[in-house]
Motif scaffolding. Structure first.
Motif, mmCIF file in Angstrom:
data_model
loop_
_atom_site.group_PDB
_atom_site.id
_atom_site.type_symbol
_atom_site.label_atom_id
_atom_site.label_comp_id
_atom_site.label_asym_id
_atom_site.label_seq_id
_atom_site.Cartn_x
_atom_site.Cartn_y
_atom_site.Cartn_z
ATOM 1 N N TYR A 1 0.835 -1.203 0.000
ATOM 2 C CA TYR A 1 0.000 0.000 0.000
ATOM 3 C C TYR A 1 0.871 1.255 0.000
ATOM 4 C CZ TYR A 1 -3.259 3.566 1.698
ATOM 5 O OH TYR A 1 -3.998 4.718 1.857
ATOM 6 N N THR B 1 -1.269 3.479 6.834
ATOM 7 C CA THR B 1 -1.991 2.248 6.534
ATOM 8 C C THR B 1 -3.314 2.614 5.876
ATOM 9 O OG1 THR B 1 -3.187 2.177 8.638
ATOM 10 C CG2 THR B 1 -0.999 1.122 8.591
ATOM 11 N N VAL B 2 -3.977 1.627 5.331
ATOM 12 C CA VAL B 2 -5.285 1.851 4.725
ATOM 13 C C VAL B 2 -6.241 2.464 5.744
ATOM 14 C CG1 VAL B 2 -7.348 0.647 3.865
ATOM 15 C CG2 VAL B 2 -5.083 0.127 2.901
ATOM 16 N N ILE C 1 -5.439 6.202 6.778
ATOM 17 C CA ILE C 1 -5.784 7.181 5.742
ATOM 18 C C ILE C 1 -7.298 7.366 5.667
ATOM 19 C CG2 ILE C 1 -5.799 7.607 3.256
ATOM 20 C CD1 ILE C 1 -3.136 8.234 4.579
ATOM 21 N N LEU C 2 -8.059 6.283 5.803
ATOM 22 C CA LEU C 2 -9.512 6.402 5.759
ATOM 23 C C LEU C 2 -10.047 7.200 6.948
ATOM 24 C CD1 LEU C 2 -10.578 2.843 4.529
ATOM 25 C CD2 LEU C 2 -10.570 4.984 3.231
ATOM 26 N N GLY D 1 -7.883 -4.464 1.709
ATOM 27 C CA GLY D 1 -6.812 -3.597 2.182
ATOM 28 C C GLY D 1 -5.508 -3.769 1.436
ATOM 29 N N THR E 1 -9.095 5.803 -3.855
ATOM 30 C CA THR E 1 -8.387 4.543 -4.090
ATOM 31 C C THR E 1 -8.300 3.718 -2.817
ATOM 32 O OG1 THR E 1 -7.108 5.239 -6.013
ATOM 33 C CG2 THR E 1 -6.095 3.594 -4.594
ATOM 34 N N THR E 2 -8.011 4.369 -1.700
ATOM 35 C CA THR E 2 -7.891 3.648 -0.433
ATOM 36 C C THR E 2 -9.214 2.998 -0.050
ATOM 37 O OG1 THR E 2 -6.162 5.188 0.295
ATOM 38 C CG2 THR E 2 -7.203 3.841 1.992
ATOM 39 N N LEU F 1 0.970 4.349 -2.759
ATOM 40 C CA LEU F 1 0.782 5.748 -2.406
ATOM 41 C C LEU F 1 1.978 6.601 -2.802
ATOM 42 C CD1 LEU F 1 -1.904 5.189 -1.052
ATOM 43 C CD2 LEU F 1 -1.153 6.595 0.867
ATOM 44 N N LYS G 1 -9.868 -1.057 0.442
ATOM 45 C CA LYS G 1 -10.478 -1.609 1.657
ATOM 46 C C LYS G 1 -11.686 -2.470 1.311
ATOM 47 C CE LYS G 1 -11.355 -1.655 6.198
ATOM 48 N NZ LYS G 1 -10.454 -2.237 7.216
ATOM 49 N N ILE H 1 -6.287 9.665 -3.452
ATOM 50 C CA ILE H 1 -5.811 8.771 -2.399
ATOM 51 C C ILE H 1 -6.979 8.249 -1.568
ATOM 52 C CG2 ILE H 1 -4.546 8.710 -0.205
ATOM 53 C CD1 ILE H 1 -2.447 10.521 -1.554
ATOM 54 N N LYS H 2 -7.890 9.139 -1.213
ATOM 55 C CA LYS H 2 -9.044 8.717 -0.423
ATOM 56 C C LYS H 2 -9.920 7.734 -1.221
ATOM 57 C CE LYS H 2 -9.012 10.512 3.694
ATOM 58 N NZ LYS H 2 -10.184 11.234 4.159
#
Length: 279
Positions: free
Chosen positions: A97, A127-128, A131-132, A169, A159-160, A101, A164, A156-157
């Motif tokens: 991950y 980590t996933v 960031i979430l 993840g 894609t993350t 990024l 998930k 980024i948000k």
């Protein structure tokens, strides 16, 4: 500075990870190279004569001279590139991950800026889930001043969240799936396959590789876009060089074959470079 890459043990383990389901939403068309029997002793029609493969003039000599100029490994890509920006001690899924990024942040951004942004993110726990849980304003403050940072916060948000929901993840393990993620282009996908999954699926072509291979006439005719260059290179460049060529030419482009005012007088290829002869 970001942590250095660990030995290949982690990558070998990563390759044993189970297959990941495919996504079909917002598909991008990317021509993907696969292993083929042609040209390497594979089966061909007995009556079909083998056509000579096109190769650029002097390319092997040019390549050896670029290797010589890159021997010191002291370009920004060597010290602060993506392969130096993830936590090699993290669990494999987290490591992959972080690789993705760092690639997303690196677009239109100098290695020094990407490296600093990745270090700040890792200090917040990259980590996933972290960031979430992070709000957009905080994420933006952390990654600033990477290029197009506002768009990258959004990508980024998005894609993350997909990682998930759809991949548990982890990141996809095919180029086709990777390029469907928001903010992930072909160059990033091929580098992610190489670094995160230890799989060479194609040549990662950025602006340096695109510029230099056109200057050296490593393409049959001039190409306008990196994806055109990738397809042209994969048509003739031996597959065992695909992994090396990005790292080699990116550093060469950062130090010698600059976008503007290239240092031709310092280049060992000056006498056999088509572009240098026109200067």
């Amino acid at each position: 500075m970001c942590a250095a890459v660990s030995a290949g043990g982690g990558r070998a383990a990563a390759r044993r990870t189970a297959s990941i389901p495919r996504r079909s939403r917002r598909r991008k068309s990317v021509a993907i190279a696969y292993e083929s029997g042609q040209g390497d002793g594979g089966e061909q029609g007995a009556s079909e004569p083998q056509r000579p493969r096109w190769e650029p003039r002097d390319w092997r000599q040019q390549l050896e001279r670029i290797r010589e100029m890159r021997r010191s490994r002291d370009a920004p890509v060597d010290e602060m590139g993506v392969e130096k920006c993830y936590d090699s001690s993290a669990p494999l899924q987290v490591m992959r991950y972080q690789v993705l990024l760092s690639l997303m942040l690196s677009s239109q951004t100098k290695d020094q800026v990407t490296s600093a942004a990745m270090l700040r993110l890792r200090q917040h726990g990259l980590t996933v889930d972290s960031i979430l849980q992070m709000d957009d304003a905080t994420l933006g403050q952390i990654i600033y001043p990477v290029g197009f940072w506002r768009n990258k916060v959004k990508y980024i948000k998005q894609t993350t969240a997909i990682l998930k929901e759809k991949y548990g993840g982890d990141i996809p393990r095919t180029v086709e799936e990777l390029v469907q993620l928001p903010g992930v282009g072909p160059k990033m996908a091929y580098l992610a396959m190489n670094i995160a999954w230890d799989s060479v699926s194609g040549i990662a072509v950025d602006t340096h590789v695109h510029r230099i291979t056109n200057r050296l006439k490593w393409v049959k005719k001039e190409t306008r876009y990196p994806e055109e260059t990738r397809v042209a290179l994969e048509d003739w460049l031996p597959r065992d060089l695909w992994r090396e060529i990005n790292w080699l030419l990116v550093g060469f482009g950062q130090q010698t074959c600059l976008p503007v005012n290239p240092r031709c007088n310092e280049c060992l290829n000056q006498d056999i470079c088509p572009a240098a002869k026109r200067r």
